[in-house]
Design an enzyme around this catalytic site. Sequence first.
Site, PDB file in Angstrom:
ATOM      1  N   LYS A   1      44.042  40.367  38.999  1.00 23.31           N
ATOM      2  CA  LYS A   1      45.423  40.361  39.502  1.00 23.31           C
ATOM      3  C   LYS A   1      46.380  40.350  38.317  1.00 23.31           C
ATOM      4  CE  LYS A   1      48.465  37.893  42.745  1.00 23.31           C
ATOM      5  NZ  LYS A   1      48.678  36.669  43.541  1.00 23.31           N
TER       6      LYS A   1
ATOM      7  N   SER B   1      50.122  37.619  48.379  1.00 20.86           N
ATOM      8  CA  SER B   1      50.542  38.515  47.317  1.00 20.86           C
ATOM      9  C   SER B   1      49.396  39.226  46.583  1.00 20.86           C
ATOM     10  CB  SER B   1      51.363  37.741  46.297  1.00 20.86           C
ATOM     11  OG  SER B   1      50.544  36.803  45.616  1.00 20.86           O
TER      12      SER B   1
ATOM     13  N   SER C   1      48.269  33.212  49.123  1.00 23.43           N
ATOM     14  CA  SER C   1      48.226  34.566  48.569  1.00 23.43           C
ATOM     15  C   SER C   1      46.839  35.153  48.320  1.00 23.43           C
ATOM     16  CB  SER C   1      49.017  34.618  47.264  1.00 23.43           C
ATOM     17  OG  SER C   1      50.383  34.761  47.551  1.00 23.43           O
TER      18      SER C   1
END
Lengths: 461, 485, 97
Positions: free
Chosen positions: A78, A153, A177
Site C-alpha cells: 500500500k 482505503s 481500511s
Amino acid sequence: MTDLTELTLTDALKGLKEKKFSSVELTKAYLGKMEELRRLNAYITETPEKALQMAEESDNRRAKGEAGKLEGIPLGIKDMFCTKGTKTTAASRILSNFIPPFEATTTQRLWDAGAVLLGKTNTDEFAMGSSTITSYYGVTHNPHDENKVPGGSSGGSAAAVAAHMCAGATGTETGGSIRHPASFCKVSGFKPTYGRCSRYGVIAYASSLDEPGVLARSVEDCARMIEVMAGHDPKDSTSSHREVPEFHKMLDKNIKGMKIGIPKEYQELLPANWEKAVQFLKDEGAVLMDVDMPHTEEAGMVYYVISQGEATTNLARYDGARYGVRENGETLDEMYMNTRMKGFGQEVRNRMILGTFFTSAKGYHDYFVPAQKMRSLIKQDFDKAFEKVDVLFSPAVPIEPFTIEEAKHGAAKGRFNDNYLMPSCLTGVPAGCANNGLQVIGRMWDDATVLKVLDVVEMCK
Amino acid sequence: MTYRIEGKTGTWELVCGLEVHCEIISNSKVFSGASAEFGGEPNDHVAFLDAGFPGQLPVLNEKCVEQCIKTGFGLNAKINKHSVFDRKNYFYGDLPTGYQITQLFYPIVGEGYLDVTNEDGGISRIGIERLHLEQDAGKSIHDMHPTRSYLDFNRAGVGLMEIVSKPDVRSPEEAGDYLRKLRSIVRYLGTCDGNMDEGSMRCDINVSVRKVGETEFRHRVEIKNVNSVKFVMQAIDLEAHRQVELYEAGQTFPQETRLFDPENMETRSMRSKENALDYRYFPDPDLPPLDITDEYIENIRKNLPELPEVKKARFMDELGLSEYDARILVSDRETALYFETAAKGRDAKKVANWVMGDLFAALNREYIAIENSPVSPENLGALVDLITDGTISGKIAKEVFEIMFETKKDPAAIVEEKGLKQVSDTGAIEKMIDEILAANPDKVAEIKAGKDKLKGWFVGQIMKASQGKVNPALANQLLEQKLKN
Amino acid sequence: MTKIDKDTIKEMAFWVRVRIPDEEAEVMAKEFTETLSWIGERLKNPEIQTVPPMVTPFDEQIPLRQDIVTEGHQTAAVLSNATDATDEFFSVPKMVE
C-alpha cells in the site's frame, strides 16, 4: 505451465520450495497480470525492474539454502508504507514526487524474509476514505465488477489481491481500511492488535488508530505475512514487546468448545451467507451466544472526532519546504497555502479544517476529551464481552459494494458502511475478515485465536 | 532600595515572571538519535525525524529525562511521577512537523523555588511554577539571501527544559540574580551549559505593572528571547516604564509579544506573533505517558552533585571561610572545583586569598576562563605550600605566580631554576648583617642612642642585599642580637 | 450549543494553511454546526463521567532510548527530496520575524 498467479501465497511458497518454478518465473507471471489488468488502476507505481532483481536475488538465496519465510513471494505494498528509493505518495499530489530515503520497519521485515516488491498500491488520499476514489491517481476498479469501487482505503491492495496481481499485499487500518475493501473484493484481510506491527515508516493518518496489516487470498496467507511483519520495533514507542507466535502453525481448524459471541448491535443488516455460516460454526463444535455491545453506535462519532483531530496535526508537516511538491509564494505562509491548497484533495483539506476544531482549546475540552471517554466505554463493551466469549463474530460490511458513480455522490458515507469495523479500530483489538465477508474480532494480543477462527470461517463458502 | 516607579498618578510596582529555555546537555536529541552537539555543518546533525519526514516516530532519550529530574532537584521542586507529552501546533519554517512535542497538562517537574538576592541585599523567594521537557526548533537564517530564508535543522529536536517562574519577580535585580542562580545550578548539575550568548539558555519575560497596593494582576506583555542577564534587566526596566507611561497617559496597550532591541534601548512589537494563537494542545498519540518510579527518582537524587547553596554552607562551616568568600567561590562550578582542588589538605583561607586575589586578577586581565587557567589548581596549592614551609616569602611568591601564569611550570621548579629559595642559613645572614653594620657605623650609633625606627631601614638593606631571599623574620631576629652586642 | 460560522471555518482553514471559498465555508459551517449539535447530544451521555479518556489502546510503558548518537551525517539524503536547497540548507521565501 499453469498460470502461476492462480496459486495462493501458501501454495506458491510450496512450489518454490519444491523447485517447481523460480521466484523470477512467479514474479514475471505477476508482472504480466499487472500489465494485463492495468485498467483496474490497482497500482500507483509498478516496480518491474526492482521486482525482477529482487526475485533473482531470492532465487540465489534459495539455491544457497538461505530461504526466508516468504522467500520469493511477490507482494503489493500500500502506498502508505515508505519504501526506500521507491516513490511513496499516500495517493496525494503533495507527495507525488517523494522518494523516501528510509524503509518502513514492516516492509523491511518482508524483504528480509525474502519477499519481492511488485509495486505500490492505490489508496484513498492519506488513507482517508472507504472507496479509493479520493486518490490523486484516480479510482481503483473492483475486479469483480469494474463499475464498482473496491472499498477502501486499502482498495488498491484488495483489488490487486482479488485480481491476482500479487500474492498478497499490505494494508493499513484506521477505521476499517483493510477489512472494508477485503469484504468488497472478497479477499481475506487482517488487522492485528494495535502495537503488534510497527508504524515506523508508515505515513500517519491518525496515530492512535493506525495499524498496519495485510490482505491476501486466504487467512493462512495473511497469517504467514503478519507473523513476519509483527514484533517489537525500537523505532516506534507504541510497539509492543510481546512475543509473536508463528501464527500460520496455529491454524488447526479446531474450534470445538470455543465460545463465539455475536454482538446484537452488529446484526442490523445480515448478508445472505450469514445463517449458513452460523450453522457451520455450530457444526464445527463452537458455542455461539449473543453478546451486548451497547456503545457500538457511538463508534462512528468517536472516530469522526478523534481521527480528524489527530489527522490535522499529522498532516501539518506537508508544507513543501523539505520534500514533496512545492507551489511557490511570495511569503512563507503564501508558499504553505499554495502548496497545501494544490497538494491536498478536497476530502483531506476538509478533514484537516474540521480537525482543528477538535484540538482547539474549546473543541478539545467539549468534544475531544468526551469522545475519548466514550472510547473508553466502547472498550468496556469489548472487555465485558470477552469475559464471556473468546471471539466475536459478525459480518464485516453488510452491504454490497456501491458503484463508482454512487461513491462519488457520497454513498461511502452511508450508515452501515463501517459501523461493524470502527469499534475494533478504536479499541485496538485484533480483527480480520475472511474472503467470504465475515469477520472475527478477538481479545487484545490474542491475534492467534482470531486467525484460527477466521481460518475455519473461511471454509464456509 | 525597593524597586518602584514613581509616576504622576502614584507609585507603581513591577510584576514579572520568567520563562527560561535551557538546552539539555546530552549526546543525542530528545526524540531522535542525531547528535545534539552545538553547531556543525548545516543539516548534518539531522535524523529524518528532525526534518519532519513522513512515517518518522519519536523515541524518548533517557538522558533528557534524567537531566530534567536533576534540575528539578536543583530548583527544590516536586518531581512528577506521571507526565505526558503533548503536541503544540503552529506553522513556522523552523518547526519541521508543524507541531512541537512539549508537556502542557502534566509536566515532569512541578512547583519549586529559588532564593535570590534582591536590590536591598536581602533574600527574595521566587516560586517555580513548573519545568517541562520539550523539543527545540531548527534555525532559520535570514541574512544570506535578500528574499530567501535558509533552514538548518541541526538544532531541531535538541532537548529543552522550559523553566517557568511564578510572577514573583519584583525588580530587575531579582530577575538578574534569578538568572545567575539558575545558570549556576544547571552548570553545577551538568544539565545545561548556560551560555546565553550561544542560545543554549534563552529567556522570555512576562512584564506587567500595577499600583502599589493592588492585588490583582494587570495584563502582561511578553518579551521574547532576551540573550543576556544585563539585557533581561534592561528590558524589564524599560518595559515597566513604558507601561507606566501608557497607563498614566490614559492609553491602552495590547497583551502582545515584543522584542528587546538593545541598540536602541527599546522594546517593540513582533508583528508576526500578533494574533494570540490557539496552539491546539493535545496528548501526542505517538508517545505513551512517562511514568517513573520512586526508586528511579531516588537513584538520581543520590547521585546529585553538591549544589551551590550547600557547598557555600560547607565552605563556611568546615573551611572557616567568610560568607563573602564562600559566596564568590561557589558562584560557578568551575571556580568551586578549582578552589577545592587547590585547597585540598591546605589552609583554605590562604588558598582562597590566592584564588580570589592574584589568580582572578590574572585571569580577568587575560580574559581566560578558570577551567583553562595556565596555573593549575595543583600548582597553586604547591605555591601556597612553599610559602607555608618558609621556602619562599610571600613577596617572592607573587613573582613566582606570574612566571607560573606565563609558563605553566610548577612553582618548585621555578624557585629552583631562578634561585629564589629563601636564605635560612644564619651564618650567611650574619655575615651580610656584619657587612652592612660595618658600612654604616653612624646609623648603628643612632640606634644605640634610641632611634629604634632605623632598625627597619637595616632590615630593608638586608632584604635588598639578598634580593629578597632572606626570611625577614630571621633577619630581624639576628639584627636584634647583633645590635645588643 | 456550539455554533460555527463562516468566519470560524475560515480561521480554522488558516490554522492548517489552506484556503476555502466563502460559499464552501458557508456550507461547511452549517453542516458542521449540525454535526456538532448531534455529537454534543451523544456526548451528554452521563456514563462518560464514569471513565477516564482513552488516548491510545497501547498499554505498555514508554520505552527509553540510550543517549547515543545513532543517526545523522546524511545531509544528502535529508536534502534529496527538497524542491529548493542551497549550500546544504533548505531554502524558503523570506520569513518575517
